[in-house]
Design an enzyme around this catalytic site. Sequence first.
Site, PDB file in Angstrom:
ATOM      1  N   GLU A   1       2.140 -11.060  14.540  1.00  0.00           N
ATOM      2  CA  GLU A   1       2.980 -10.053  15.195  1.00  0.00           C
ATOM      3  C   GLU A   1       2.180  -8.861  15.737  1.00  0.00           C
ATOM      4  O   GLU A   1       2.579  -8.229  16.688  1.00  0.00           O
ATOM      5  CB  GLU A   1       4.123  -9.585  14.283  1.00  0.00           C
TER       6      GLU A   1
ATOM      7  N   ARG B   1      18.038 -29.231 -25.081  1.00  0.00           N
ATOM      8  CA  ARG B   1      17.136 -30.355 -24.835  1.00  0.00           C
ATOM      9  C   ARG B   1      15.687 -29.885 -24.741  1.00  0.00           C
ATOM     10  O   ARG B   1      15.395 -28.806 -24.231  1.00  0.00           O
ATOM     11  CB  ARG B   1      17.559 -31.018 -23.532  1.00  0.00           C
TER      12      ARG B   1
ATOM     13  N   ARG C   1      13.645 -35.616 -24.369  1.00  0.00           N
ATOM     14  CA  ARG C   1      13.512 -36.599 -23.289  1.00  0.00           C
ATOM     15  C   ARG C   1      12.090 -36.555 -22.748  1.00  0.00           C
ATOM     16  O   ARG C   1      11.465 -35.497 -22.726  1.00  0.00           O
ATOM     17  CB  ARG C   1      14.456 -36.254 -22.134  1.00  0.00           C
TER      18      ARG C   1
ATOM     19  N   GLN D   1       2.672 -37.478  -7.878  1.00  0.00           N
ATOM     20  CA  GLN D   1       1.668 -36.413  -7.915  1.00  0.00           C
ATOM     21  C   GLN D   1       0.529 -36.640  -6.926  1.00  0.00           C
ATOM     22  O   GLN D   1      -0.186 -35.719  -6.572  1.00  0.00           O
ATOM     23  CB  GLN D   1       1.086 -36.285  -9.333  1.00  0.00           C
TER      24      GLN D   1
ATOM     25  N   GLU E   1      -2.135 -36.901 -19.360  1.00  0.00           N
ATOM     26  CA  GLU E   1      -1.947 -38.335 -19.639  1.00  0.00           C
ATOM     27  C   GLU E   1      -2.895 -38.895 -20.707  1.00  0.00           C
ATOM     28  O   GLU E   1      -2.515 -39.769 -21.467  1.00  0.00           O
ATOM     29  CB  GLU E   1      -2.029 -39.163 -18.344  1.00  0.00           C
TER      30      GLU E   1
ATOM     31  N   ASP F   1       1.156 -10.404   3.284  1.00  0.00           N
ATOM     32  CA  ASP F   1       0.174 -10.307   4.374  1.00  0.00           C
ATOM     33  C   ASP F   1      -1.274 -10.519   3.953  1.00  0.00           C
ATOM     34  O   ASP F   1      -2.139 -10.665   4.791  1.00  0.00           O
ATOM     35  CB  ASP F   1       0.256  -8.912   5.028  1.00  0.00           C
TER      36      ASP F   1
ATOM     37  N   ASP G   1       0.822  -1.222   0.000  1.00  0.00           N
ATOM     38  CA  ASP G   1       0.000   0.000   0.000  1.00  0.00           C
ATOM     39  C   ASP G   1       0.854   1.269   0.000  1.00  0.00           C
ATOM     40  O   ASP G   1       0.466   2.272  -0.599  1.00  0.00           O
ATOM     41  CB  ASP G   1      -1.036  -0.005   1.133  1.00  0.00           C
ATOM     42  N   GLY G   2       2.043   1.200   0.619  1.00  0.00           N
ATOM     43  CA  GLY G   2       2.938   2.356   0.600  1.00  0.00           C
ATOM     44  C   GLY G   2       3.351   2.677  -0.827  1.00  0.00           C
ATOM     45  O   GLY G   2       3.231   3.823  -1.290  1.00  0.00           O
TER      46      GLY G   2
ATOM     47  N   ARG H   1     -11.717 -47.616  -5.319  1.00  0.00           N
ATOM     48  CA  ARG H   1     -12.621 -47.123  -6.367  1.00  0.00           C
ATOM     49  C   ARG H   1     -13.893 -47.954  -6.427  1.00  0.00           C
ATOM     50  O   ARG H   1     -14.652 -47.859  -7.379  1.00  0.00           O
ATOM     51  CB  ARG H   1     -11.907 -47.159  -7.725  1.00  0.00           C
TER      52      ARG H   1
HETATM   53  P1  ADP Z   1       5.073  -1.206   0.824  1.00  0.00           P
HETATM   54  O1  ADP Z   1       4.885  -0.775  -0.579  1.00  0.00           O
HETATM   55  O2  ADP Z   1       5.487  -2.628   0.932  1.00  0.00           O
HETATM   56  O3  ADP Z   1       3.889  -0.831   1.690  1.00  0.00           O
HETATM   57  P2  ADP Z   1       6.584   1.047   1.915  1.00  0.00           P
HETATM   58  O4  ADP Z   1       5.430   1.571   2.676  1.00  0.00           O
HETATM   59  O5  ADP Z   1       7.905   1.031   2.593  1.00  0.00           O
HETATM   60  O6  ADP Z   1       6.344  -0.449   1.411  1.00  0.00           O
HETATM   61  O7  ADP Z   1       6.694   1.899   0.574  1.00  0.00           O
HETATM   62  C1  ADP Z   1       7.708   1.618  -0.364  1.00  0.00           C
HETATM   63  C2  ADP Z   1       8.199   2.904  -1.005  1.00  0.00           C
HETATM   64  O8  ADP Z   1       7.110   3.561  -1.642  1.00  0.00           O
HETATM   65  C3  ADP Z   1       8.761   3.934  -0.041  1.00  0.00           C
HETATM   66  O9  ADP Z   1      10.092   3.706   0.300  1.00  0.00           O
HETATM   67  C4  ADP Z   1       8.615   5.212  -0.841  1.00  0.00           C
HETATM   68  O10 ADP Z   1       9.644   5.346  -1.777  1.00  0.00           O
HETATM   69  C5  ADP Z   1       7.308   4.973  -1.584  1.00  0.00           C
HETATM   70  N1  ADP Z   1       6.233   5.632  -0.823  1.00  0.00           N
HETATM   71  C6  ADP Z   1       5.504   5.105   0.175  1.00  0.00           C
HETATM   72  N2  ADP Z   1       4.617   6.002   0.647  1.00  0.00           N
HETATM   73  C7  ADP Z   1       4.816   7.137  -0.064  1.00  0.00           C
HETATM   74  C8  ADP Z   1       4.224   8.441  -0.073  1.00  0.00           C
HETATM   75  N3  ADP Z   1       3.243   8.758   0.789  1.00  0.00           N
HETATM   76  N4  ADP Z   1       4.694   9.333  -0.968  1.00  0.00           N
HETATM   77  C9  ADP Z   1       5.657   9.005  -1.847  1.00  0.00           C
HETATM   78  N5  ADP Z   1       6.261   7.823  -1.863  1.00  0.00           N
HETATM   79  C10 ADP Z   1       5.846   6.886  -1.001  1.00  0.00           C
END
Ligand code: ADP
Length: 744
Positions: free
Chosen positions: A257, A561, A650, A658, A624, A158, A111-112, A466
């Site tokens: 965690e 091959r 081959r 399996q 098969e 996750d 999401d980051g 069977r």
């Molecule tokens: P993930 O994508 O796994 O959630 P991160 O949250 O660490 O991982 O985000 C990965 C990279 O995406 C960050 O290091 C950054 O370069 C970019 N990023 C994340 N959030 C932002 C944001 N709000 N603005 C700009 N770049 C972002």
Amino acid sequence: MTTKRHTSKIGVLTSGGDAPGMNAALRAVVRSALQRGARVFAIYEGYQGMVDGGDYIREMNWGSVGGILHQGGTIIGSARSADFRTREGRRKAVRNLVLNGIDRLIVIGGDGSLTGANIFRQEWKELLAELREAGEITVAQAKAHPNLILAGLTGSIDNDMIGTNMTIGTDTALHRITEAMDAITSTASSHQRAFVIEVMGRHCGYLALMSGLAAGANWVFIPESPPESENWEEEMCQALHAGRETGRRHSIVIVAEGARDRNGIPITSQYIKEVLEDRLAEDTRVTILGHVQRGGAPSAFDRILGTLMGNAAVEEVLTADPDSEPKLIGIRENNLIRSPLMQCVEQTRHIAELIEAKEYETVLTLRGGNFRDSLSIMRTLTRAQPRSPEPGQKRLRLLILHSGGPAPGMNTAARAAVRLGLDRGHTMLAAYNGFQGVLDGEIREMDWMSVSGWVSRGGAELGTSRKNPDGTELARLAEVFKQYEVQGVMIIGGSSGYETAYKLFTRSDDFPAFNIPIVCLPASINNDLPGSEHSVGSDTALNSIVLDVDKIKQSAVASRRCFVVEVMGRYCGYLALLSGLASGAERVYMHEEGVTLHDLQIDLNNLVHGFEQGKRLGLMIRGEYADPFYTTAFIVSLFEKEAGGLFDVRQAILGHVQQGGAPSPFDRIQATRLAAKGIDFLIREANKISPGGAFVGMQTGQVTFTSLGDLTRLVDPDFSRPRDQWWLRLQELAKILAEPNFEE
Ligand code: ADP
């Protein structure tokens, strides 16, 4: 598929935490883009590579993504980039993309990363204008790339993203956790120890819950559902103690965690260890699985998921309206879906906030029915002893048995059926060796501990055959049912079981003993049963094939091959096609499509052409029963002769490996869920004057029941497979990605 030649240039990057299956997505992006006539550039080291430009942005060709399907992680690197979080960094990134002529971007990350991508897209126009004014790009360059078209794929172990049922990497992580838990369970049993196993998942208990189900954990803590009681330590200890009393040799606790109690206080693995040592005097060890969960070869599912999503992302960036919201490519019930990217990211973050705010009920609702169902099954199964029946409750006598070939996961299903039946207060009977065992009166009553350890065991402890009783045998069957007062039957197995069930169901007028509820639970590696998109065992077989093919491919490194690998499945091409997709086969032969001499000639020409151009390895997969005349041996001889020494050929017939091995996490989870619903069905129907007969299955994400009366309508009797097979639509994609004549 479009044959239009695009002049578009697509950039692709992997960012944030790596996830197994990212390589499959990358391979699909590159090859689908090339197939559609676009050019494609890999941006190495995530956003940092986009900021730094230069050699970090490289054009890819067909061969650049050859031989990477089986590799964990991401070959183009992933990184966390502080520079990209700054406007200045993103300004450089725009410049680098424009200088390379790239204005379509596929981001594979969490999401980051997707948030970063969205900000980047929003700023594109503004930064473009700035760059043009500063003379860093020309007016023509700015004009040529007025917008950035973006698509996102979630790579994250996750499984925490709204907008997709599964994220790339989750299934593989479950494999790693389940393998580790199986290993720990055996050592824990040897020493009668307790183990606390910590798995990843800060805001999402998916891995903990599903691995708990898959590996038979005795207690699970997840962020979404803290223990109800303030005094949860005592409850846990009582349950684990009761398990010991009944003879269980190990205690396994799984903790995500991000687990916490009702007050939001973290429940750590260390704290659980102290509780178990202080209150139960258990010899307790902690294992924090950590990054092992991210590692290793991607599972078959993740390779296919990455492939499907990568292909869809290319389609999206080549066809999307530049002004429309960017999309997240997700999967729901075997279908690819596109959802507004930022809405998905925001909702995902909202769940994390709700957990912080202790709004657990809302969180569970947002996680969906399957998650909640699994949680409830988990809670029942972790109970050491069955509950006593409710006062006045009718105690039913329910029989379980297997039928058909062995399928990994049969034991898991039998275990769940026995325990859940006992938990509901009923008597559980089991027949040995399928219907033959019933005819021979080999039936015994099961108790809670009689299925201990079955969750992870391959094969079929109850035995299977069977045998499909006919004629006078039906009368004998009825007699045994009467003798044992059987009031419901669950058949865990393949087509012979379904056929017998159909017979019992339709002959209940002749034999009143058959006027009882009957449920069939699909268990066959072939995945050739009606009423379910997957049968238990097919995922394990698929993974087993894919791992074997990986090895076969490696064995060929030194030689030119071509391998022709024969896989099981009888007349059903599921294993052939899906293993072909997951292992990068260039051709799949299956009965549904048929094989002609003309096809073989084309394949041969393609092989010759490819090897002449420097290709080192060819891989064909043949189901098969694909064709009675063009056998595996025939194809091998034909190719070998016609290759004229250019390459050798081959065969590898994978055979019964399996059907063996420990069931995969997906098969265990599916077996457990279907068994739970199947037992509920028997109990429900037993109260009716005309009890129903059905096969249970998973279809479009739901557990469904299809009447046994529909069997003949749904199954093609000549080839004993469903008339309608959902996975056949993957055929075209397999062909797109396997386009021959390029070096693999
Ligand atoms: P993930 O994508 O796994 O959630 P991160 O949250 O660490 O991982 O985000 C990965 C990279 O995406 C960050 O290091 C950054 O370069 C970019 N990023 C994340 N959030 C932002 C944001 N709000 N603005 C700009 N770049 C972002």
